[in-house]
Motif scaffolding. Sequence first.
Motif: not given
Length: 329
Positions: A244-268
């Motif tokens: 799903l993410c390979i398919f979506v990344a073709h069209y929306l490569p910046q999807l979730f870019s507002s928080f995806r670099e901080y997934i560890f901090q979000i978990y914490l």
Amino acid sequence: MKQRIEWLAVLRGLNILLVVMVHVQLVDMSTGENHLFCRALSFPFHPIRMPLFIFISGGLLYISRIRKQIPTKALYKDKFQRIMIPFVFFVIVYFLIKATFNQFTKTPIDLSWTNFLESFVYYRGHSSQPLWFLAVLMTLMLMYPLFCYLCKDKYRMLFFLLFCCGIYFIDTDLESRWNIFYILEVHHYLIYFFFGIFFFRFELYNYVSNLKVLLVLILLYTVSYYYSIPLLTSFIGIFMMCGLCIFVAHYLPQLFSSFREYIFQIYLMSLPFQTFVELILWKHFFYNEHILFAFYIINLLSGLFIPVLISKVVERCPVKLVRLCFGLQ
């Protein structure tokens, strides 16, 4: 390589979104349970969210360390800083939060020195329960030399993958006094972690990048979820999410870019803020069935973006130890 990183970044963002979704709790006063609406949105992804989280961790270990032949000593030093320092810090933070709001929580704890010290090694029934993942992850990282050895031969990898599948079904007493650092639960996650290594070692993502394959995977996941087939459902779900993410990344490569670099901090950090929304704002001040959906969104956004905001502030701190406490370099 750029395309691979883009879809993996989208996958990480989607994964943490699923984790935060399952922590959205809004009590239904008529039943005293979490509202059916919240459960209905997260239940279909229950076999995926944590297996996928572990899977991604294994995949990233292969991409960033094993494939580059990073020495074991360097790996251990790095993971100690990135996992154990935040772990110790947040065990203390979670205990202090629990102590402050103990009267409002659904599961009050014993506010004693014994309970506090136990929180570092035992998690069920303690304030540190949400941090079990860090203990498991560190245990898996200690197996780095073994993973490097296995990756040198495809037959070793296949045999070990089958071995992991076998031990997955071993039943352990989770309440045992021997379950230090969640060690009795590690074998339930080793399979997903090593499968992440296996997946990227043999570039299996190339086999799920087709739309027809994706549709078949969605169908298979639906069937296996309906029949509650253990392990298989999670494996199919991982393949499905990757496709799903390979398919979506073709069209929306910046999807979730507002928080995806901080997934560890979000978990914490997400859970305390989500709990505040549920137990204080929703339950004691604004309970109204007509605004349930609005509070669902508020709960979700607080779990995602308050940790991101805190992380962005901490990143500017000149004291390295402070940054390390939050899992930041």
